[in-house]
Design a protein around this motif. Structure first.
Motif, PDB file in Angstrom:
ATOM      1  N   LEU A   1     -65.908  68.050 -45.046  1.00 36.81           N
ATOM      2  CA  LEU A   1     -65.134  69.017 -44.269  1.00 36.81           C
ATOM      3  C   LEU A   1     -65.968  69.599 -43.127  1.00 36.81           C
ATOM      4  O   LEU A   1     -65.496  69.702 -41.992  1.00 36.81           O
ATOM      5  N   LEU A   2     -67.199  69.979 -43.439  1.00 36.81           N
ATOM      6  CA  LEU A   2     -68.068  70.568 -42.412  1.00 36.81           C
ATOM      7  C   LEU A   2     -68.484  69.538 -41.362  1.00 36.81           C
ATOM      8  O   LEU A   2     -68.562  69.854 -40.170  1.00 36.81           O
ATOM      9  N   THR A   3     -68.731  68.323 -41.792  1.00 38.45           N
ATOM     10  CA  THR A   3     -69.130  67.279 -40.842  1.00 38.45           C
ATOM     11  C   THR A   3     -67.980  66.927 -39.910  1.00 38.45           C
ATOM     12  O   THR A   3     -68.187  66.735 -38.705  1.00 38.45           O
ATOM     13  N   LYS A   4     -66.766  66.870 -40.430  1.00 36.16           N
ATOM     14  CA  LYS A   4     -65.603  66.614 -39.568  1.00 36.16           C
ATOM     15  C   LYS A   4     -65.430  67.729 -38.546  1.00 36.16           C
ATOM     16  O   LYS A   4     -65.042  67.489 -37.411  1.00 36.16           O
ATOM     17  N   GLN A   5     -65.716  68.948 -38.957  1.00 42.63           N
ATOM     18  CA  GLN A   5     -65.537  70.092 -38.068  1.00 42.63           C
ATOM     19  C   GLN A   5     -66.654  70.196 -37.029  1.00 42.63           C
ATOM     20  O   GLN A   5     -66.399  70.437 -35.858  1.00 42.63           O
ATOM     21  N   TYR A   6     -67.897  70.002 -37.467  1.00 45.52           N
ATOM     22  CA  TYR A   6     -69.039  70.282 -36.599  1.00 45.52           C
ATOM     23  C   TYR A   6     -69.803  69.057 -36.124  1.00 45.52           C
ATOM     24  O   TYR A   6     -70.631  69.168 -35.224  1.00 45.52           O
ATOM     25  N   GLY A   7     -69.574  67.923 -36.752  1.00 45.03           N
ATOM     26  CA  GLY A   7     -70.288  66.722 -36.346  1.00 45.03           C
ATOM     27  C   GLY A   7     -69.852  66.300 -34.945  1.00 45.03           C
ATOM     28  O   GLY A   7     -68.672  66.319 -34.627  1.00 45.03           O
ATOM     29  N   LEU A   8     -70.799  65.948 -34.141  1.00 48.59           N
ATOM     30  CA  LEU A   8     -70.484  65.548 -32.770  1.00 48.59           C
ATOM     31  C   LEU A   8     -69.823  64.179 -32.747  1.00 48.59           C
ATOM     32  O   LEU A   8     -70.251  63.264 -33.442  1.00 48.59           O
ATOM     33  N   GLN A   9     -68.810  64.061 -31.935  1.00 42.98           N
ATOM     34  CA  GLN A   9     -68.200  62.770 -31.697  1.00 42.98           C
ATOM     35  C   GLN A   9     -68.930  62.175 -30.496  1.00 42.98           C
ATOM     36  O   GLN A   9     -68.793  62.659 -29.380  1.00 42.98           O
ATOM     37  N   VAL A  10     -69.733  61.169 -30.744  1.00 37.20           N
ATOM     38  CA  VAL A  10     -70.615  60.627 -29.718  1.00 37.20           C
ATOM     39  C   VAL A  10     -69.992  59.395 -29.075  1.00 37.20           C
ATOM     40  O   VAL A  10     -69.507  58.502 -29.764  1.00 37.20           O
ATOM     41  N   ASN A  11     -70.020  59.371 -27.756  1.00 38.01           N
ATOM     42  CA  ASN A  11     -69.608  58.200 -27.004  1.00 38.01           C
ATOM     43  C   ASN A  11     -70.875  57.377 -26.758  1.00 38.01           C
ATOM     44  O   ASN A  11     -71.710  57.734 -25.917  1.00 38.01           O
ATOM     45  N   VAL A  12     -71.038  56.303 -27.512  1.00 38.77           N
ATOM     46  CA  VAL A  12     -72.253  55.495 -27.453  1.00 38.77           C
ATOM     47  C   VAL A  12     -72.491  54.964 -26.050  1.00 38.77           C
ATOM     48  O   VAL A  12     -73.625  54.941 -25.570  1.00 38.77           O
ATOM     49  N   TRP A  13     -71.434  54.580 -25.358  1.00 38.63           N
ATOM     50  CA  TRP A  13     -71.611  54.017 -24.014  1.00 38.63           C
ATOM     51  C   TRP A  13     -72.133  55.057 -23.038  1.00 38.63           C
ATOM     52  O   TRP A  13     -72.984  54.760 -22.202  1.00 38.63           O
ATOM     53  N   ARG A  14     -71.643  56.282 -23.162  1.00 39.11           N
ATOM     54  CA  ARG A  14     -72.134  57.356 -22.299  1.00 39.11           C
ATOM     55  C   ARG A  14     -73.602  57.645 -22.606  1.00 39.11           C
ATOM     56  O   ARG A  14     -74.415  57.842 -21.699  1.00 39.11           O
ATOM     57  N   GLU A  15     -73.940  57.646 -23.885  1.00 38.84           N
ATOM     58  CA  GLU A  15     -75.327  57.906 -24.288  1.00 38.84           C
ATOM     59  C   GLU A  15     -76.257  56.801 -23.790  1.00 38.84           C
ATOM     60  O   GLU A  15     -77.365  57.071 -23.340  1.00 38.84           O
ATOM     61  N   ARG A  16     -75.798  55.563 -23.851  1.00 38.06           N
ATOM     62  CA  ARG A  16     -76.614  54.452 -23.355  1.00 38.06           C
ATOM     63  C   ARG A  16     -76.785  54.528 -21.842  1.00 38.06           C
ATOM     64  O   ARG A  16     -77.855  54.232 -21.318  1.00 38.06           O
ATOM     65  N   ARG A  17     -75.736  54.941 -21.143  1.00 38.63           N
ATOM     66  CA  ARG A  17     -75.852  55.078 -19.697  1.00 38.63           C
ATOM     67  C   ARG A  17     -76.911  56.117 -19.349  1.00 38.63           C
ATOM     68  O   ARG A  17     -77.768  55.897 -18.496  1.00 38.63           O
ATOM     69  N   LYS A  18     -76.888  57.259 -20.048  1.00 40.22           N
ATOM     70  CA  LYS A  18     -77.906  58.291 -19.817  1.00 40.22           C
ATOM     71  C   LYS A  18     -79.302  57.747 -20.106  1.00 40.22           C
ATOM     72  O   LYS A  18     -80.240  58.016 -19.366  1.00 40.22           O
TER      73      LYS A  18
END
Length: 140
Positions: free
Chosen positions: A74-91
């Motif tokens: 429950l806590l991970t669904k609420q607070y876990g970041l939804q990461v866009n891998v492609w955006r992170e790789r671009r950075k």
């Protein structure tokens, strides 16, 4: 029990994944192994604001009536970041060494940028390639 203090979770500024990792170490340091003690400890230290949210997410059950793993989901669904891998790789790939940045600091920065890139077993080779391919900054 080692009686180590542990800070409450602030959903506006804290990283849930880091908090969860630290929480697991807190359990280890304090020899907390039972399901019941993990639930009681979690509910005691997360703070009033996070507890209220968890109580709302847990409804119709009270959080103390749930299993530890259910609460963590429950806590991970609420607070876990939804990461866009492609955006992170671009950075990651766009990162360049700054003029006044030494190699150790640059390595630490790109290593940090790689965390959410899902490079997995290729990470070491990719970091080496990034370091070898970087263009040295000039003072011109």
């Amino acid at each position: 029990m080692a009686n180590i203090r542990f800070s409450e979770f602030n959903g506006k500024s804290d990283d849930w994944i880091i908090y969860r990792e630290r929480l697991e170490q807190y359990y280890t340091a304090n020899s907390i192994t039972s399901e019941q003690m993990k639930v009681a400890t979690l509910l005691s230290i997360i703070g009033a604001e996070t507890y209220k949210l968890l109580r709302d997410l847990s409804h119709p059950k009270l959080p103390k009536e749930r299993k530890y793993d259910e609460l963590m989901v429950l806590l991970t669904k609420q607070y876990g970041l939804q990461v866009n891998v492609w955006r992170e790789r671009r950075k990651f790939y766009e990162a360049k060494q700054e003029i006044n940045e030494n190699v150790a600091d640059y390595y630490a920065r790109i290593r940090s940028l790689s965390v959410n890139c899902n490079f997995e077993k290729n990470l070491t080779d990719i970091l080496k390639d990034k370091l070898n391919a970087k263009k040295r900054p000039t003072n011109r």
